[in-house]
Design a protein around this motif. Structure first.
Motif: not given
Length: 656
Positions: A20-23, A37-43, A80-81
């Protein structure tokens, strides 16, 4: 290695917060493209793995695989975050706080992902190590990861991307520290490779379902083992680890997640199919109950008033009545639809039940029917028969104590299903459906055993009667009969010689009286074997007369009330046989005899502290006692463990 379920829940909660924090940071940065895209995929990948780990932790709490999967997924989300946080600071240093010391601490935190994967390869799937010699590897991996993170705080080379331009807060390290860090790095890679070797060894030793569960993880494990080699090759070629190693690592993590998922769903690992079936069943039940409550409340409200408490109470009562039958029927329906092996087995059980009702089949065919339906030729159906120490199949062959799933009816265990290949989840469903057939087969087996025992007991009684008649004939012929014949001859001789005075009549009469007394004594002894005359004075007097000359002290606790003659005779012979065996064979130092009456039963209890190990095999005195007791409708129980003494208890029915 046992972790509480709260650890998995805590790690999953941390992963959700980091995601949630990374988003939120991505939204503030108003950036898209590759970073989003990378963060969404890894999360998504990390949360899926962490959630899967929590499910496993709640299914098998003692298995650390669930916690390790949650740990692995949480680290993926954290990395990722962390990357999003660093790039947010690089984009606008005023947007988020960042201290170079924090960057130094987390510089080598990526190694914890490698450590988690290594531990997962070690403990998958049953949560145990492949052998005792591997026990040193898990703490070594954790210690090396800690050391690697410590040495990573003071590197000679720049920080990992994207913070390679940030100045180091500490360092540079000395040559000794740098050499130690390099050694730790190599040691961690070697330990990781060793964990992969352990998985390969476990796969080669496994068979059946376990081998199928390990097959996919073995491929993913080989890819994970190759990851350090790929990183090293990229460093040699390009000077640093970059895109190739990252892509290979992502593929490896995805492969690990998919391999565990395949093992769980296709090969019934951790009984997750049961979780899925229960979730679907209870969801449908909830919807039905909500609908039933609404309809009932509306209908009753029209009768007794919309706001009446009686309407709510009545609707609640209707839902309570519907809950159990609806849930049971829906669970069977879901099992049939979602799980083909279970469906095939349940259909086979239903078909066999119908054929049994029409007398076209026997319930003892259940084992062969389930073997065919489940494609498991080693499956066994064990019946719990009275008086047996373990489980036996319909033919009486013992069922080994491996992979047992209990079969219960009305809360009482009546049998087991045993298999080394079919999973317990499937066996539990089949056991519930086949309980009535197993009970019928068990009762038929119990009846057949009782009939065989009656026939054997009848034969033993006939043999015992014949043997007793032969003994009486022999004792009478060799003893009293010979003495009476000798006495008759002596009397005839006295009759012939009396007129001549050539014989001593007084001596001859003394000899005849002595022979007659001996014959009477022998006849009394024979009659005592049929019914002891001492019983005329009561059971206590008879047993006291039997035991007062024994070298072993015997404690008598005999009821004072008179017993029927047949009960008293049987109780006497039970006690006499047990006392004789304890004194002659068991080398006992103390014997206790207790005879009591409760309601319509007389209990004869004999206990000694001898060597134990009494054998009630056919032909022994104990087998004869069992037949004598059974002839009165009673039962005889024997407990005689080697070295633990012997206890004999006879229960004799009598009029209350």
């Amino acid at each position: 290695m046992r972790w509480p379920r709260s650890v998995g829940l805590g790690l999953l909660g941390l992963a959700v917060v980091l995601a949630a924090g990374g988003g939120w940071l991505l939204v503030r940065m108003r950036t898209g493209g590759d970073l989003a895209g990378a963060f969404t995929g890894f999360a998504a990948l990390g949360l899926a793995m962490a959630g899967l780990g929590v499910v496993i932790a709640f299914r098998v709490g003692a298995n650390p695989v669930g916690a390790l999967l949650t740990w692995t997924g949480s680290i993926v989300v954290f990395l990722a975050a962390r990357d999003v946080y660093y790039r947010s600071w690089l984009d606008d240093p005023a947007s988020v706080p960042l201290d170079s010391r924090v960057v130094a601490v987390f510089n080598e935190s990526g190694w914890w992902l490698l450590a988690a994967v290594a531990l997962l390869l070690l403990y998958f799937p049953d949560g145990t190590l492949p052998g005792r010699r591997w026990s040193v590897l898990p703490p070594l991996i954790v210690a090396l990861a800690l050391a690697q993170q410590g040495f990573g705080m003071v590197p000679r080379e720049p920080f990992t991307s994207p913070m390679e331009g940030l100045a180091h807060p500490w360092g540079p390290p000395s040559d000794v520290a740098y050499a130690l860090g390099f050694a730790v790095n190599i040691g961690l890679v070697v330990a990781f490779l060793a964990s992969g070797v352990s998985l390969v060894l476990r796969f080669r030793r496994s068979t059946g379902v376990v081998r199928a569960q390990l097959k996919w993880l073995a491929f993913a494990g080989l890819a994970a083992m190759a990851y350090p080699v790929v990183c090293l090759a990229e460093i040699v070629v390009t000077g640093r680890s970059g895109v190739v190693a990252t892509v290979f690592g992502v593929v490896t993590i995805i492969a690990l997640l998919c391999s565990v998922g395949v093992a769980m769903l296709r090969h019934d690992l951790y009984d997750v199919d049961r979780v899925l079936a229960d979730a679907i069943s209870y969801t449908i039940v909830l919807l039905i109950l909500v609908g039933a409550y609404a309809v009932s409340a509306l209908a009753l409200g029209l009768v007794v008033g919309k706001d009446s408490p009686a309407a709510a109470a009545g609707a609640t009562a209707i839902c309570a009545v519907l809950l159990a039958p609806v849930r049971k029927r829906l669970q069977r329906l879901v099992d049939r639809r979602l799980f083909p092996r279970t469906k095939a087995a349940l259909q086979a059980v239903d078909d066999l039940q119908q054929r049994v009702h029409t007398q076209a089949a026997q319930p003892e065919e259940l084992e062969s029917v389930l073997r065919t339906a489940l494609r498991d030729p080693a499956l066994r159906v064990g019946l719990l028969l009275p008086g047996s120490a373990g489980f036996a199949d319909a033919l009486g062959a013992p069922v080994a104590d491996t992979g047992l799933v209990p079969i219960t009816l009305g809360g009482t265990q009546i049998g087991v299903l045993a298999s080394a290949t079919t999973t317990p989840a499937v066996l539990r469903v089949v056991a519930s459906a086949a309980a009535s057939l197993v009970e019928v087969a068990r009762l038929r087996g119990e009846l057949a055993t009782a009939l065989r025992e009656v026939e054997a007991s009848r034969a033993r009684l006939v043999q015992a009667g014949d043997a007793e008649r032969r003994r009486l004939e022999r004792d009478l012929h060799d003893g009293a009969q010979q003495r009476l014949v000798s006495l008759g001859m002596a009397m005839r001789l006295a009759q012939r010689q009396l007129p001549t005075g050539a014989v001593d009549v007084h001596a001859l009469l003394d000899q005849g009286v002595a022979e007659l007394a001996t014959a009477i004594a022998e006849l009394r002894q024979i009659a005592h074997g049929l019914r002891p005359t001492s019983l005329d004075d009561g059971l206590h007097s008879a047993l006291a007369a039997l035991t007062h000359k024994l070298p072993v002290p015997v404690a008598l606790e005999i009821m004072s009330e008179p017993l029927a003659d047949d009960i008293a005779i049987t109780a006497y012979f039970v006690a006499a046989e047990a006392i004789t065996n304890a004194a002659k064979h068991a080398h006992a130092s103390a014997i206790t005899v207790r005879v009591t009456q409760q309601a319509d039963e007389v209990n004869v209890f004999v206990k000694d502290d001898g060597c134990g190990g009494a054998d009630p095999r056919a032909g022994s005195g104990l087998a004869g006692l069992a037949d004598r007791v059974a002839a009165l409708g009673g039962s005889l129980r024997l407990s005689s463990l080697p070295g633990g003494g012997t206890t004999i208890q006879a229960v004799l029915p009598c009029a209350s």
